[in-house]
Write an enzyme that holds these catalytic residues in place. Sequence first.
Site, mmCIF file in Angstrom:
data_model
loop_
_atom_site.group_PDB
_atom_site.id
_atom_site.type_symbol
_atom_site.label_atom_id
_atom_site.label_comp_id
_atom_site.label_asym_id
_atom_site.label_seq_id
_atom_site.Cartn_x
_atom_site.Cartn_y
_atom_site.Cartn_z
ATOM 1 N N PHE A 111 26.488 36.955 48.438
ATOM 2 C CA PHE A 111 26.475 35.634 48.304
ATOM 3 C C PHE A 111 27.052 35.087 49.598
ATOM 4 C CE2 PHE A 111 27.008 31.245 47.190
ATOM 5 C CZ PHE A 111 25.747 30.976 46.786
ATOM 6 N N ASP A 161 32.790 37.808 55.414
ATOM 7 C CA ASP A 161 32.829 36.477 54.742
ATOM 8 C C ASP A 161 33.831 36.662 54.114
ATOM 9 O OD1 ASP A 161 32.352 34.513 53.034
ATOM 10 O OD2 ASP A 161 30.086 34.745 52.802
ATOM 11 N N LYS A 207 36.138 27.457 51.050
ATOM 12 C CA LYS A 207 36.811 27.192 49.662
ATOM 13 C C LYS A 207 38.376 26.631 49.742
ATOM 14 C CE LYS A 207 33.771 29.865 47.137
ATOM 15 N NZ LYS A 207 33.212 29.021 46.265
HETATM 16 C C1 LIG Z 1 31.550 34.633 49.842
HETATM 17 C C2 LIG Z 1 30.965 33.341 49.852
HETATM 18 N N1 LIG Z 1 30.162 33.065 51.031
HETATM 19 C C3 LIG Z 1 29.877 31.444 51.006
HETATM 20 C C4 LIG Z 1 29.757 30.744 50.158
HETATM 21 C C5 LIG Z 1 29.174 29.604 50.211
HETATM 22 O O1 LIG Z 1 29.985 28.519 50.142
HETATM 23 P P1 LIG Z 1 29.819 27.018 50.082
HETATM 24 O O2 LIG Z 1 29.280 26.762 48.863
HETATM 25 O O3 LIG Z 1 31.082 26.247 50.452
HETATM 26 O O4 LIG Z 1 28.537 26.654 50.936
HETATM 27 C C6 LIG Z 1 30.279 31.201 48.794
HETATM 28 C C7 LIG Z 1 30.568 30.184 47.748
HETATM 29 O O5 LIG Z 1 30.649 30.502 46.736
HETATM 30 C C8 LIG Z 1 30.915 32.483 48.622
HETATM 31 O O6 LIG Z 1 31.364 32.880 47.629
#
Ligand SMILES: Cc1ncc(COP(=O)(O)O)c(C=O)c1O
Length: 397
Positions: free
Chosen positions: A136, A221, A250
């Site tokens: 994700f 990420d 986050k």
């Molecule tokens: C691993 C990871 N990357 C990216 C995101 C996306 O972040 P945002 O919702 O702030 O765009 C999330 C959100 O849950 C995430 O858990």
Amino acid sequence: MATNWQEIEKKDYLRTFDRVPLTIVRGKGSRVWDDNGKEYLDFVGGWAVTNLGHCHPVVTRVINEQAKILLQTSNQFYTVPQLQLAELLIQHSCLHRVFFANSGAEANEGAVKLARRYGKLKLNGAYEVISATDSFHGRTLAMTAATGQLKFQEPYQPLPIGFKNVEYGNIEALKQATTNLTCAVMLELVQGESGVHTPAGGYFKAVRDWCNQTGVLLILDEIQTGLGRLGSLWGYEQFDIEPDIMTLAKGLANGVPIGAFLAKEKASVFVPGEHGSTFGGNPFACAVACATVKFIIEKNIAGNAKVKGNYFLNGLEKLKQQFPFITCIRGRGLLLAVEFNEDIGQAALTGCLEKGLLVNKVKPNALRFMPPLIINDGDVDEALDILGRVFKEIIIP
Ligand SMILES: Cc1ncc(COP(=O)(O)O)c(C=O)c1O
């Protein structure tokens, strides 16, 4: 009569969220209160965001102070909080340069743009990014292509080109997918949204070796895993590797929106005009992030996440011995999940809600826990007690 906010949502809001029937009006530490005054222990933490808990005094103070000083200038000018935050992150990580965005998806977009520039300049025009199945990476169109889950991709096809999804944890699949068009590999160290999974063995070391061998960049990420969540300041420390690019969001400002991508010097190939943002790196978000990150480092909040995470994990293991429908407990630090042999996630969530515990049903058969990293033994004991009572009441169909 109290306003029925949930009815207003049904009528006014685009139907994107499958919400839990709870309207939260206030938070303090590891607790929140609903619009009827009922208290809950929050093991969702704003989706792994409120690492210092709700309305932490250090965060609230800097919000108040910075609101009186300066909110926004544009990146046409230098601002102090942005550069203080940049120094702080660089001094405490293996990366050399940073760019600030407003969300996780936007941080990942920037990271991929940087990798593409690197590919153009250093890898004969390579532009493809390989990411993992069940990953994700966010909700923008490009990050939907990077997110290796059909359910997110199908409604929006055609998606931007230049993304390949390969099996998570399978180094041979990654090797086979790599071509002279590949500029980067993008991975999560623990896949939170897929139900808290991490590959066994030396997968990440093998990926790092493969990237070194091929010259392809490794983007980690760490939007969910960074800033103490796994029990170390950065997740990569636990896997004995270093990324070329790392993305954050986050917990960076404990709830004030901000994202970031950081790069090693060799990957820092942008020149002025190639990337930008109106709000990204504004003094307000950066001042709050600065105070948050300083507190996390100085008070060893990652250490607390490790100790409390282990304590919680042991308690969950005991519940697993008691309830045969629990098939698996997994995770690191305070990113943990419990999996069931039936789709009882909703029943478990509802039971927890009734008894005053907020949890995340990450899959129909799994719950995920992402509490604030400042929780104490009492909070963990209370969560375990509620879970035990909820599991006792669950009737397997
Ligand atoms: C691993 C990871 N990357 C990216 C995101 C996306 O972040 P945002 O919702 O702030 O765009 C999330 C959100 O849950 C995430 O858990």
